[in-house]
Design a protein around this motif. Structure first.
Motif, PDB file in Angstrom:
ATOM      1  N   GLY A 249       0.833  -1.202   0.000  1.00 56.48           N
ATOM      2  CA  GLY A 249       0.000   0.000   0.000  1.00 56.48           C
ATOM      3  C   GLY A 249       0.863   1.245   0.000  1.00 56.48           C
ATOM      4  N   ALA A 250       2.024   1.156  -0.628  1.00 54.70           N
ATOM      5  CA  ALA A 250       3.034   2.210  -0.543  1.00 54.70           C
ATOM      6  C   ALA A 250       2.535   3.533  -1.115  1.00 54.70           C
ATOM      7  CB  ALA A 250       4.300   1.774  -1.288  1.00 54.70           C
ATOM      8  N   ASN A 251       2.950   4.623  -0.469  1.00 52.74           N
ATOM      9  CA  ASN A 251       2.759   5.951  -1.060  1.00 52.74           C
ATOM     10  C   ASN A 251       4.077   6.564  -1.515  1.00 52.74           C
ATOM     11  OD1 ASN A 251       3.674   6.433   1.549  1.00 52.74           O
ATOM     12  ND2 ASN A 251       1.697   7.195   2.268  1.00 52.74           N
ATOM     13  N   ALA A 252       5.171   5.794  -1.393  1.00 53.26           N
ATOM     14  CA  ALA A 252       6.464   6.262  -1.896  1.00 53.26           C
ATOM     15  C   ALA A 252       7.375   5.079  -2.164  1.00 53.26           C
ATOM     16  CB  ALA A 252       7.127   7.210  -0.901  1.00 53.26           C
ATOM     17  N   VAL A 253       8.236   5.221  -3.162  1.00 48.69           N
ATOM     18  CA  VAL A 253       9.342   4.287  -3.356  1.00 48.69           C
ATOM     19  C   VAL A 253      10.626   5.080  -3.184  1.00 48.69           C
ATOM     20  CG1 VAL A 253       8.119   2.650  -4.811  1.00 48.69           C
ATOM     21  CG2 VAL A 253       9.279   4.575  -5.889  1.00 48.69           C
ATOM     22  N   LEU A 254      11.588   4.474  -2.498  1.00 52.51           N
ATOM     23  CA  LEU A 254      12.854   5.132  -2.157  1.00 52.51           C
ATOM     24  C   LEU A 254      13.963   4.490  -2.969  1.00 52.51           C
ATOM     25  CD1 LEU A 254      12.395   5.053   1.739  1.00 52.51           C
ATOM     26  CD2 LEU A 254      11.533   6.771   0.119  1.00 52.51           C
ATOM     27  N   CYS A 255      14.749   5.310  -3.656  1.00 51.88           N
ATOM     28  CA  CYS A 255      15.781   4.786  -4.535  1.00 51.88           C
ATOM     29  C   CYS A 255      16.920   5.786  -4.634  1.00 51.88           C
ATOM     30  CB  CYS A 255      15.208   4.494  -5.927  1.00 51.88           C
ATOM     31  SG  CYS A 255      14.414   5.922  -6.710  1.00 51.88           S
ATOM     32  N   ASN A 256      17.902   5.491  -5.490  1.00 55.39           N
ATOM     33  CA  ASN A 256      18.965   6.458  -5.771  1.00 55.39           C
ATOM     34  C   ASN A 256      18.715   7.089  -7.141  1.00 55.39           C
ATOM     35  OD1 ASN A 256      19.980   4.495  -7.670  1.00 55.39           O
ATOM     36  ND2 ASN A 256      21.008   3.470  -5.963  1.00 55.39           N
ATOM     37  N   ALA A 257      19.569   8.032  -7.516  1.00 58.60           N
ATOM     38  CA  ALA A 257      19.352   8.790  -8.750  1.00 58.60           C
ATOM     39  C   ALA A 257      19.380   7.893  -9.979  1.00 58.60           C
ATOM     40  CB  ALA A 257      20.404   9.897  -8.863  1.00 58.60           C
ATOM     41  N   LYS A 258      20.306   6.927 -10.019  1.00 58.78           N
ATOM     42  CA  LYS A 258      20.404   6.039 -11.178  1.00 58.78           C
ATOM     43  C   LYS A 258      19.118   5.245 -11.383  1.00 58.78           C
ATOM     44  CE  LYS A 258      25.402   5.210 -11.621  1.00 58.78           C
ATOM     45  NZ  LYS A 258      25.489   5.571 -13.053  1.00 58.78           N
ATOM     46  N   LEU A 259      18.599   4.698 -10.289  1.00 57.78           N
ATOM     47  CA  LEU A 259      17.403   3.867 -10.419  1.00 57.78           C
ATOM     48  C   LEU A 259      16.159   4.717 -10.690  1.00 57.78           C
ATOM     49  CD1 LEU A 259      16.207   1.136 -10.551  1.00 57.78           C
ATOM     50  CD2 LEU A 259      16.213   0.982  -8.071  1.00 57.78           C
ATOM     51  N   LYS A 260      16.119   5.924 -10.153  1.00 59.44           N
ATOM     52  CA  LYS A 260      14.987   6.812 -10.448  1.00 59.44           C
ATOM     53  C   LYS A 260      14.909   7.079 -11.948  1.00 59.44           C
ATOM     54  CE  LYS A 260      12.837  11.224  -9.271  1.00 59.44           C
ATOM     55  NZ  LYS A 260      12.874  12.425  -8.398  1.00 59.44           N
ATOM     56  N   THR A 261      16.059   7.329 -12.559  1.00 59.23           N
ATOM     57  CA  THR A 261      16.097   7.549 -14.004  1.00 59.23           C
ATOM     58  C   THR A 261      15.630   6.307 -14.757  1.00 59.23           C
ATOM     59  OG1 THR A 261      17.922   9.115 -13.779  1.00 59.23           O
ATOM     60  CG2 THR A 261      17.578   8.172 -15.952  1.00 59.23           C
ATOM     61  N   LYS A 262      16.056   5.133 -14.297  1.00 60.45           N
ATOM     62  CA  LYS A 262      15.643   3.877 -14.942  1.00 60.45           C
ATOM     63  C   LYS A 262      14.126   3.678 -14.831  1.00 60.45           C
ATOM     64  CE  LYS A 262      19.802   2.421 -16.092  1.00 60.45           C
ATOM     65  NZ  LYS A 262      20.232   2.321 -17.509  1.00 60.45           N
ATOM     66  N   ILE A 263      13.544   3.997 -13.674  1.00 61.68           N
ATOM     67  CA  ILE A 263      12.093   3.860 -13.501  1.00 61.68           C
ATOM     68  C   ILE A 263      11.358   4.748 -14.498  1.00 61.68           C
ATOM     69  CG2 ILE A 263      10.157   4.286 -11.938  1.00 61.68           C
ATOM     70  CD1 ILE A 263      12.068   3.619  -9.621  1.00 61.68           C
ATOM     71  N   GLN A 264      11.829   5.977 -14.653  1.00 62.03           N
ATOM     72  CA  GLN A 264      11.193   6.899 -15.595  1.00 62.03           C
ATOM     73  C   GLN A 264      11.315   6.380 -17.030  1.00 62.03           C
ATOM     74  OE1 GLN A 264      13.617  10.144 -14.076  1.00 62.03           O
ATOM     75  NE2 GLN A 264      11.782  11.233 -13.398  1.00 62.03           N
ATOM     76  N   THR A 265      12.484   5.813 -17.369  1.00 63.92           N
ATOM     77  CA  THR A 265      12.696   5.279 -18.714  1.00 63.92           C
ATOM     78  C   THR A 265      11.823   4.046 -18.961  1.00 63.92           C
ATOM     79  OG1 THR A 265      14.989   6.063 -18.661  1.00 63.92           O
ATOM     80  CG2 THR A 265      14.431   4.448 -20.341  1.00 63.92           C
ATOM     81  N   VAL A 266      11.744   3.155 -17.966  1.00 64.52           N
ATOM     82  CA  VAL A 266      10.897   1.960 -18.087  1.00 64.52           C
ATOM     83  C   VAL A 266       9.441   2.362 -18.306  1.00 64.52           C
ATOM     84  CG1 VAL A 266       9.900   0.060 -16.754  1.00 64.52           C
ATOM     85  CG2 VAL A 266      12.374   0.355 -16.831  1.00 64.52           C
ATOM     86  N   ALA A 267       8.966   3.307 -17.511  1.00 70.00           N
ATOM     87  CA  ALA A 267       7.576   3.752 -17.644  1.00 70.00           C
ATOM     88  C   ALA A 267       7.328   4.336 -19.032  1.00 70.00           C
ATOM     89  CB  ALA A 267       7.259   4.786 -16.569  1.00 70.00           C
ATOM     90  N   ARG A 268       8.270   5.127 -19.504  1.00 71.55           N
ATOM     91  CA  ARG A 268       8.135   5.728 -20.830  1.00 71.55           C
ATOM     92  C   ARG A 268       8.139   4.647 -21.919  1.00 71.55           C
ATOM     93  NH1 ARG A 268      11.688   9.350 -19.775  1.00 71.55           N
ATOM     94  NH2 ARG A 268      13.424   8.385 -20.879  1.00 71.55           N
ATOM     95  N   TYR A 269       9.006   3.668 -21.784  1.00 72.11           N
ATOM     96  CA  TYR A 269       9.119   2.589 -22.770  1.00 72.11           C
ATOM     97  C   TYR A 269       7.838   1.754 -22.828  1.00 72.11           C
ATOM     98  CZ  TYR A 269      10.649  -1.758 -24.982  1.00 72.11           C
ATOM     99  OH  TYR A 269      10.738  -2.849 -25.806  1.00 72.11           O
TER     100      TYR A 269
END
Length: 316
Positions: free
Chosen positions: A184-204
């Motif tokens: 039931g998360a309202n946040a995911v915690l990561c580093n800058a590299k993985l945040k960029t990867k999440i954005q790229t995955v979502a876009r892809y």
């Protein structure tokens, strides 16, 4: 229960209010994290917080007429955590203060100390281990190791290159979504590299991350779930490394539900002063004045289902 934003209510000192705002601007976690302000020292040298952690929920079942239910109870565990005292001090010569017409050194030193305190709290929230440092507190990495909320142990999802990301995007997004739904998360915690990867995955995959402005910064979300980069910590030698480490190109991502009753929360002293500041008095004797920023806090996980970690995400 109190948040940093709520702690400003009734504060008459504008400087204190501005300092609280600095903490919130520097940390999306401090914007969202509720604190259980319930610990009273009572003259003791220890600052202990006790709570009950839900381990497994209760279950229900059908029964036939004339039969009884098989008794079943939710399982809980009594937990205690010790609040940590952390922050730092700085010194300014009164002559330097008098030369501040063009450059406010005290404001600069105060802001840098706040950044350092935020970084230390973020680091403790993830990597803290009282077995290694008795003055700190346990973080999510230790809390979740060996639990059913630890995903991906012994496996790797490769997002390190464009080819690998395209091949593994669906698998990663499914595991991330599974973890978010389970907690039931309202946040995911990561580093800058993985945040960029999440954005790229979502876009892809044809999804999109939503952006909005808050406290002078851009925040990113997947649906209603905030994507938070915990940024870097700085060693005594001045070397910066991600708070959520990248080891041999592999890192982790955490999902958390911020909730003081049934989730992941902060803990602090009784009252409304989560942050304490002691500013230099330049009208007092002595040439060198000291300022301090301090917090007394730790974190607690009230329900083992309210946080999770996905191990083994290859980002480089």
């Amino acid at each position: 229960m109190i948040t940093l934003e709520q702690s400003k209510v009734g504060v008459q000192d504008k400087v204190v209010s501005q300092i609280i705002d600095m903490f919130i601007r520097e940390s999306e976690v401090f914007e969202m994290l509720p604190f259980d302000n319930a610990v009273n020292a009572n003259g003791s040298s220890t600052l202990v917080y006790g709570y009950v952690q839900v381990k497994t929920p209760s279950t229900a079942a059908y029964r036939a007429i004339g039969s009884e239910y098989t008794a079943n109870e939710a399982t809980v565990e009594k937990k205690t955590v010790n609040l940590a005292i952390f922050g730092g001090s700085f010194e300014i010569d009164r002559v330097i203060k008098d030369l501040n017409a063009q450059y406010n050194n005290m404001a600069f030193q105060l802001e840098e100390k706040i950044k350092a305190a935020v970084s230390l709290f973020h680091d403790g929230m993830i990597n803290g281990d009282v077995a290694s440092d008795a003055k700190s507190f346990d973080g999510l990495d230790k809390m979740l190791t060996g639990t059913k909320s630890e995903y991906g142990v012994g496996a790797t999802i490769d997002l390190s290159t464009k080819t690998a990301l395209e091949a593994n995007a669906s698998d990663f997004y499914e595991k991330l979504t599974e973890m978010i739904n389970a907690t039931g998360a309202n946040a995911v915690l990561c580093n800058a590299k993985l945040k960029t990867k999440i954005q790229t995955v979502a876009r892809y995959l044809g999804y999109k991350t939503e952006s909005e402005e808050a406290f002078g910064r851009t925040i990113e979300k997947i649906g209603n779930v905030r994507i938070i980069d915990l940024k870097n910590k700085v060693s005594a030698a001045g070397v910066e490394t991600p708070i959520i480490p990248v080891t041999d190109g592999v890192t982790d991502i955490y999902a958390v539900k911020f909730d003081v009753n049934t989730g992941f929360c902060g803990v602090t002293l009784t009252g409304s002063d989560v942050i304490h500041t002691y500013l230099p008095d330049f009208n007092a004797p002595n040439a060198v004045k000291k300022g301090e920023v301090e917090m007394v806090a730790c974190v607690a996980l009230k329900n083992t289902n309210a946080a999770a970690v996905l191990r083994g995400v290859k980002v480089a």
